[in-house]
Write a protein that holds these residues in place. Sequence first.
Motif, PDB file in Angstrom:
ATOM      1  N   GLY A  62       0.785  -1.227   0.000  1.00 12.48           N
ATOM      2  CA  GLY A  62       0.000   0.000   0.000  1.00 12.48           C
ATOM      3  C   GLY A  62       0.816   1.274   0.000  1.00 12.48           C
ATOM      4  O   GLY A  62       0.252   2.371  -0.135  1.00 12.48           O
ATOM      5  N   VAL A  63       2.139   1.159   0.157  1.00 14.84           N
ATOM      6  CA  VAL A  63       3.017   2.340   0.092  1.00 14.84           C
ATOM      7  C   VAL A  63       4.079   2.147  -0.994  1.00 14.84           C
ATOM      8  O   VAL A  63       5.209   2.602  -0.864  1.00 14.84           O
ATOM      9  CB  VAL A  63       3.665   2.653   1.467  1.00 14.84           C
ATOM     10  CG1 VAL A  63       2.604   3.136   2.446  1.00 14.84           C
ATOM     11  CG2 VAL A  63       4.403   1.439   2.025  1.00 14.84           C
ATOM     12  N   GLU A  64       3.671   1.478  -2.068  1.00 16.51           N
ATOM     13  CA  GLU A  64       4.594   1.221  -3.175  1.00 16.51           C
ATOM     14  C   GLU A  64       4.105   1.886  -4.463  1.00 16.51           C
ATOM     15  O   GLU A  64       2.904   1.952  -4.729  1.00 16.51           O
ATOM     16  CB  GLU A  64       4.747  -0.279  -3.412  1.00 16.51           C
ATOM     17  CG  GLU A  64       5.477  -0.990  -2.286  1.00 16.51           C
ATOM     18  CD  GLU A  64       5.603  -2.490  -2.500  1.00 16.51           C
ATOM     19  OE1 GLU A  64       6.408  -3.100  -1.787  1.00 16.51           O
ATOM     20  OE2 GLU A  64       4.901  -3.030  -3.362  1.00 16.51           O
ATOM     21  N   ARG A  65       5.067   2.329  -5.286  1.00 17.20           N
ATOM     22  CA  ARG A  65       4.746   2.853  -6.616  1.00 17.20           C
ATOM     23  C   ARG A  65       4.694   1.733  -7.643  1.00 17.20           C
ATOM     24  O   ARG A  65       4.074   1.865  -8.699  1.00 17.20           O
ATOM     25  CB  ARG A  65       5.774   3.909  -7.039  1.00 17.20           C
ATOM     26  CG  ARG A  65       7.213   3.405  -7.118  1.00 17.20           C
ATOM     27  CD  ARG A  65       8.135   4.457  -7.723  1.00 17.20           C
ATOM     28  NE  ARG A  65       8.278   5.607  -6.851  1.00 17.20           N
ATOM     29  CZ  ARG A  65       9.283   5.765  -6.005  1.00 17.20           C
ATOM     30  NH1 ARG A  65      10.225   4.826  -5.892  1.00 17.20           N
ATOM     31  NH2 ARG A  65       9.374   6.842  -5.260  1.00 17.20           N
ATOM     32  N   ALA A  66       5.337   0.609  -7.325  1.00 14.58           N
ATOM     33  CA  ALA A  66       5.337  -0.605  -8.135  1.00 14.58           C
ATOM     34  C   ALA A  66       5.710  -1.733  -7.191  1.00 14.58           C
ATOM     35  O   ALA A  66       6.276  -1.489  -6.114  1.00 14.58           O
ATOM     36  CB  ALA A  66       6.331  -0.500  -9.290  1.00 14.58           C
ATOM     37  N   PRO A  67       5.403  -2.998  -7.538  1.00 14.50           N
ATOM     38  CA  PRO A  67       5.717  -4.098  -6.629  1.00 14.50           C
ATOM     39  C   PRO A  67       7.184  -4.094  -6.183  1.00 14.50           C
ATOM     40  O   PRO A  67       8.103  -4.151  -7.003  1.00 14.50           O
ATOM     41  CB  PRO A  67       5.391  -5.343  -7.457  1.00 14.50           C
ATOM     42  CG  PRO A  67       4.307  -4.884  -8.373  1.00 14.50           C
ATOM     43  CD  PRO A  67       4.686  -3.474  -8.733  1.00 14.50           C
ATOM     44  N   GLY A  68       7.389  -3.984  -4.887  1.00 12.03           N
ATOM     45  CA  GLY A  68       8.732  -3.997  -4.331  1.00 12.03           C
ATOM     46  C   GLY A  68       9.421  -2.649  -4.302  1.00 12.03           C
ATOM     47  O   GLY A  68      10.522  -2.530  -3.770  1.00 12.03           O
TER      48      GLY A  68
ATOM     49  N   LYS B 292       9.184   0.988  -2.841  1.00 10.24           N
ATOM     50  CA  LYS B 292       8.514   1.862  -1.890  1.00 10.24           C
ATOM     51  C   LYS B 292       8.522   3.320  -2.362  1.00 10.24           C
ATOM     52  O   LYS B 292       9.471   3.776  -2.992  1.00 10.24           O
ATOM     53  CB  LYS B 292       9.191   1.761  -0.519  1.00 10.24           C
ATOM     54  CG  LYS B 292       9.008   0.403   0.168  1.00 10.24           C
ATOM     55  CD  LYS B 292       7.561   0.164   0.543  1.00 10.24           C
ATOM     56  CE  LYS B 292       7.338  -1.123   1.318  1.00 10.24           C
ATOM     57  NZ  LYS B 292       7.393  -2.327   0.489  1.00 10.24           N
ATOM     58  N   ASP B 293       7.457   4.029  -2.015  1.00 14.98           N
ATOM     59  CA  ASP B 293       7.310   5.440  -2.342  1.00 14.98           C
ATOM     60  C   ASP B 293       7.381   6.232  -1.034  1.00 14.98           C
ATOM     61  O   ASP B 293       6.484   6.113  -0.195  1.00 14.98           O
ATOM     62  CB  ASP B 293       5.964   5.667  -3.030  1.00 14.98           C
ATOM     63  CG  ASP B 293       5.768   7.090  -3.495  1.00 14.98           C
ATOM     64  OD1 ASP B 293       6.080   8.023  -2.726  1.00 14.98           O
ATOM     65  OD2 ASP B 293       5.289   7.282  -4.630  1.00 14.98           O
ATOM     66  N   PRO B 294       8.422   7.029  -0.827  1.00 20.13           N
ATOM     67  CA  PRO B 294       8.561   7.762   0.435  1.00 20.13           C
ATOM     68  C   PRO B 294       7.364   8.635   0.768  1.00 20.13           C
ATOM     69  O   PRO B 294       6.962   8.732   1.932  1.00 20.13           O
ATOM     70  CB  PRO B 294       9.830   8.594   0.226  1.00 20.13           C
ATOM     71  CG  PRO B 294      10.626   7.800  -0.763  1.00 20.13           C
ATOM     72  CD  PRO B 294       9.603   7.213  -1.700  1.00 20.13           C
ATOM     73  N   ASP B 295       6.776   9.280  -0.245  1.00 15.89           N
ATOM     74  CA  ASP B 295       5.620  10.136   0.014  1.00 15.89           C
ATOM     75  C   ASP B 295       4.435   9.319   0.531  1.00 15.89           C
ATOM     76  O   ASP B 295       3.736   9.733   1.460  1.00 15.89           O
ATOM     77  CB  ASP B 295       5.216  10.882  -1.257  1.00 15.89           C
ATOM     78  CG  ASP B 295       4.005  11.772  -1.038  1.00 15.89           C
ATOM     79  OD1 ASP B 295       4.081  12.678  -0.183  1.00 15.89           O
ATOM     80  OD2 ASP B 295       2.966  11.555  -1.701  1.00 15.89           O
ATOM     81  N   LEU B 296       4.217   8.141  -0.058  1.00 12.78           N
ATOM     82  CA  LEU B 296       3.125   7.284   0.408  1.00 12.78           C
ATOM     83  C   LEU B 296       3.373   6.795   1.832  1.00 12.78           C
ATOM     84  O   LEU B 296       2.431   6.672   2.623  1.00 12.78           O
ATOM     85  CB  LEU B 296       2.941   6.103  -0.538  1.00 12.78           C
ATOM     86  CG  LEU B 296       2.367   6.413  -1.921  1.00 12.78           C
ATOM     87  CD1 LEU B 296       2.334   5.153  -2.782  1.00 12.78           C
ATOM     88  CD2 LEU B 296       0.969   7.019  -1.809  1.00 12.78           C
TER      89      LEU B 296
END
Length: 202
Positions: free
Chosen positions: A180-186, A188-192
């Motif tokens: 739920g906090v990823e931009r793509a599988p594996g 991570k998106d810091p903003d999320l």
Amino acid sequence: MYVKICGLRDASTAAHAIDAGADAVGVVMSPQSPRHATFAEATDVVSAARSADRRVDAALVVNRMPAREAAETALGLGFDVLQLHGAYTADDFAAARKILPRLWRATSLAQHPALRAGAFGEERLLVDGASPGSGRPWDLSLIDGAVLGDAWLLAGGLNPENVAAAISATRPAGVDVSSGVERAPGEKDPDLITRFIRAARS
């Protein structure tokens, strides 16, 4: 609200999660997962937790590794906690506890409808959806907090947009998020990550 950010593989993202307020950082060691970490990556995440100016739990998450081997691996890499996810038995937990005392149990109500925190002697129970790591929401009405007890974390399908409502509906002691906090599988998106932690504590 206790917040764990899981599936981390590098020190910078782990440090960001910690700076954003995470109470725990998790590393997955499962070759079938897009979040599978190498020993070197796991060590980097543990180092980030150790460098924090407050206490942060570093958790190793496994789902197929034999329990005793997993505990030895977690201890050797410096993790605080071993999270056994899936079809581990009470005997597996007993074997692992001889090596590393702090154990978390992760499973689903689909697998174990009569869940209760502490039944296997675990420190925390993580209640996940039936498809771990998929990011798919599940029917939270299945949860009965009185049956689960107090020391449990909610996981499965959580993201910055739905976590506050999920907490309100189920009243867990904490939450766990990965996809739920990823931009793509594996990835991570810091903003999320930041948004998730803020929403969980809103």
